[in-house]
Design a protein around this motif. Structure first.
Motif, PDB file in Angstrom:
ATOM      1  N   UNK A   1     -12.998  -1.797  -6.092  1.00  0.00           N
ATOM      2  CA  UNK A   1     -11.927  -1.175  -5.322  1.00  0.00           C
ATOM      3  C   UNK A   1     -12.143  -1.417  -3.827  1.00  0.00           C
ATOM      4  N   UNK A   2     -11.119  -1.928  -3.143  1.00  0.00           N
ATOM      5  CA  UNK A   2     -11.189  -2.150  -1.694  1.00  0.00           C
ATOM      6  C   UNK A   2     -10.717  -0.880  -0.998  1.00  0.00           C
ATOM      7  N   UNK A   3     -11.602  -0.297  -0.188  1.00  0.00           N
ATOM      8  CA  UNK A   3     -11.309   0.953   0.502  1.00  0.00           C
ATOM      9  C   UNK A   3     -10.813   0.649   1.913  1.00  0.00           C
ATOM     10  N   UNK A   4      -9.638   1.174   2.258  1.00  0.00           N
ATOM     11  CA  UNK A   4      -8.987   0.839   3.519  1.00  0.00           C
ATOM     12  C   UNK A   4      -8.786   2.070   4.390  1.00  0.00           C
ATOM     13  N   UNK A   5      -9.074   1.912   5.668  1.00  0.00           N
ATOM     14  CA  UNK A   5      -8.749   2.911   6.683  1.00  0.00           C
ATOM     15  C   UNK A   5      -7.561   2.384   7.471  1.00  0.00           C
ATOM     16  N   UNK A   6      -6.556   3.210   7.654  1.00  0.00           N
ATOM     17  CA  UNK A   6      -5.341   2.823   8.364  1.00  0.00           C
ATOM     18  C   UNK A   6      -5.202   3.666   9.625  1.00  0.00           C
ATOM     19  N   UNK A   7      -5.056   3.010  10.783  1.00  0.00           N
ATOM     20  CA  UNK A   7      -4.930   3.737  12.040  1.00  0.00           C
ATOM     21  C   UNK A   7      -3.732   3.241  12.845  1.00  0.00           C
ATOM     22  N   UNK A   8      -2.774   4.138  13.087  1.00  0.00           N
ATOM     23  CA  UNK A   8      -1.584   3.819  13.882  1.00  0.00           C
ATOM     24  C   UNK A   8      -1.000   5.140  14.353  1.00  0.00           C
ATOM     25  N   UNK A   9      -0.548   5.184  15.601  1.00  0.00           N
ATOM     26  CA  UNK A   9      -0.016   6.453  16.114  1.00  0.00           C
ATOM     27  C   UNK A   9       1.423   6.697  15.679  1.00  0.00           C
ATOM     28  N   UNK A  21       0.185  -1.007   0.398  1.00  0.00           N
ATOM     29  CA  UNK A  21      -1.181  -1.176  -0.098  1.00  0.00           C
ATOM     30  C   UNK A  21      -1.434  -0.409  -1.393  1.00  0.00           C
ATOM     31  N   UNK A  22      -0.893   0.779  -1.501  1.00  0.00           N
ATOM     32  CA  UNK A  22      -1.204   1.614  -2.660  1.00  0.00           C
ATOM     33  C   UNK A  22      -0.491   1.173  -3.935  1.00  0.00           C
ATOM     34  N   UNK A  23       0.449   0.251  -3.807  1.00  0.00           N
ATOM     35  CA  UNK A  23       1.091  -0.287  -5.007  1.00  0.00           C
ATOM     36  C   UNK A  23       0.290  -1.454  -5.581  1.00  0.00           C
ATOM     37  N   UNK A  24      -0.727  -1.900  -4.842  1.00  0.00           N
ATOM     38  CA  UNK A  24      -1.520  -3.048  -5.267  1.00  0.00           C
ATOM     39  C   UNK A  24      -2.785  -2.592  -5.987  1.00  0.00           C
ATOM     40  N   UNK A  25      -3.003  -3.046  -7.215  1.00  0.00           N
ATOM     41  CA  UNK A  25      -4.220  -2.669  -7.954  1.00  0.00           C
ATOM     42  C   UNK A  25      -5.468  -3.112  -7.190  1.00  0.00           C
ATOM     43  N   UNK A 109       3.182  -9.459   1.154  1.00  0.00           N
ATOM     44  CA  UNK A 109       2.183 -10.310   0.496  1.00  0.00           C
ATOM     45  C   UNK A 109       1.111 -10.759   1.482  1.00  0.00           C
ATOM     46  N   UNK A 110       1.513 -10.984   2.755  1.00  0.00           N
ATOM     47  CA  UNK A 110       0.530 -11.371   3.773  1.00  0.00           C
ATOM     48  C   UNK A 110      -0.427 -10.223   4.055  1.00  0.00           C
ATOM     49  N   UNK A 111       0.104  -9.006   4.076  1.00  0.00           N
ATOM     50  CA  UNK A 111      -0.729  -7.836   4.318  1.00  0.00           C
ATOM     51  C   UNK A 111      -1.754  -7.671   3.200  1.00  0.00           C
ATOM     52  N   UNK A 112      -1.301  -7.761   1.979  1.00  0.00           N
ATOM     53  CA  UNK A 112      -2.196  -7.585   0.834  1.00  0.00           C
ATOM     54  C   UNK A 112      -3.243  -8.702   0.772  1.00  0.00           C
ATOM     55  N   UNK A 121     -15.144 -11.068   2.956  1.00  0.00           N
ATOM     56  CA  UNK A 121     -15.929 -11.776   3.958  1.00  0.00           C
ATOM     57  C   UNK A 121     -15.193 -12.870   4.694  1.00  0.00           C
ATOM     58  N   UNK A 122     -13.904 -13.039   4.404  1.00  0.00           N
ATOM     59  CA  UNK A 122     -13.113 -14.054   5.091  1.00  0.00           C
ATOM     60  C   UNK A 122     -12.401 -13.480   6.299  1.00  0.00           C
ATOM     61  N   UNK A 123     -11.296 -14.085   6.651  1.00  0.00           N
ATOM     62  CA  UNK A 123     -10.503 -13.604   7.783  1.00  0.00           C
ATOM     63  C   UNK A 123      -9.040 -13.864   7.475  1.00  0.00           C
ATOM     64  N   UNK A 124      -8.169 -13.318   8.291  1.00  0.00           N
ATOM     65  CA  UNK A 124      -6.740 -13.524   8.073  1.00  0.00           C
ATOM     66  C   UNK A 124      -6.023 -13.658   9.399  1.00  0.00           C
TER      67      UNK A 124
END
Length: 222
Positions: A1-9, A21-25, A109-112, A121-124
């Motif tokens: 499971x990939x754990x994500x922190x989201x930060x935006x005001x 993100x939460x619709x993606x297994x 799709x780009x976000x996921x 370990x890659x980049x986007x």
């Protein structure tokens, strides 16, 4: 499971990204923050694999938060959520060790795929941002272009070829298929390129590839 922190005001932005993100297994949003300082604190508590940070936030901006996370949470890959109007922040973000740039208006799709890439370990780099960077560098070459050309001149011809494809956004597997090599060989080339160029990730290497003129339109993923 990939754990994500989201930060935006902006609450609506957080809600939209979370919904994607939460619709993606295999992906879980473990925490949300409305400013950079809160993001750093939540990252210490939750130890996410990936942190998606807006650039402009109160209390502490996303770039400062990225720098803090590199020190306090080196295992957390940081991706900056940006807009076209914030291209000037890219160099600063690289200095803070971010693993990628995504537009807030990116295709879901780009976000996921971006989250999955940096978690492994890659980049986007959003395709739209990549094209914008290439256009800008062609129109007004960076003052660092000459230095980038000199640095890449020390690479072998094959390493330059790999770097150009890396800069065009191809994965190791895609580069391997283009060059009719095994993926393990490409990983070895990429590691050697990082060492020679003294960069930490694929985004930094890609910028050098653009500046040195190694990225060709024909190399882009199809």
């Amino acid at each position: 499971m990939i754990r994500v922190l989201l930060a935006d005001d902006e609450t609506i932005i957080r809600a939209g990204v979370r919904a994607i993100l939460t619709t993606e297994p295999g992906i879980e949003v473990v925490a949300e923050a409305s400013d950079g300082r809160e993001a750093v604190e939540l990252a210490r508590r939750h130890r996410p694999d990936v942190a998606l940070l807006d650039i402009r936030m109160p209390e502490m901006d996303g770039l400062t938060a990225a720098g803090e996370l590199r020190t306090t949470n080196p295992g957390t890959a940081v991706v900056v959520l940006t807009t076209f109007g914030e291209d000037k922040y890219i160099e600063k973000a690289l200095d803070h060790g971010v693993a990628g740039f995504l537009l807030k208006a990116s295709d879901p799709r780009d976000l996921i795929s971006g989250v999955r890439a940096v978690a492994s370990g890659g980049s986007c780099l959003s395709p739209l941002v990549a094209r914008r960077l290439m256009t800008e560098l062609r129109r007004a070459p960076s003052p660092r272009a000459e230095a980038s050309i000199e640095r890449t001149a020390l690479l072998t011809r094959r390493e330059q070829e790999v770097l150009g494809m890396l800069g065009a956004g191809l994965s190791n597997a895609e580069i391997a298929r283009r060059l009719h090599l095994v993926e393990g060989t490409i990983k070895t080339y990429v590691s050697a390129i990082f060492t020679q160029l003294e960069v930490r990730n694929r985004v930094q290497a890609a910028i050098i590839a653009y500046e040195a003129g190694l990225v060709k339109d024909t190399d882009r993923a199809r």
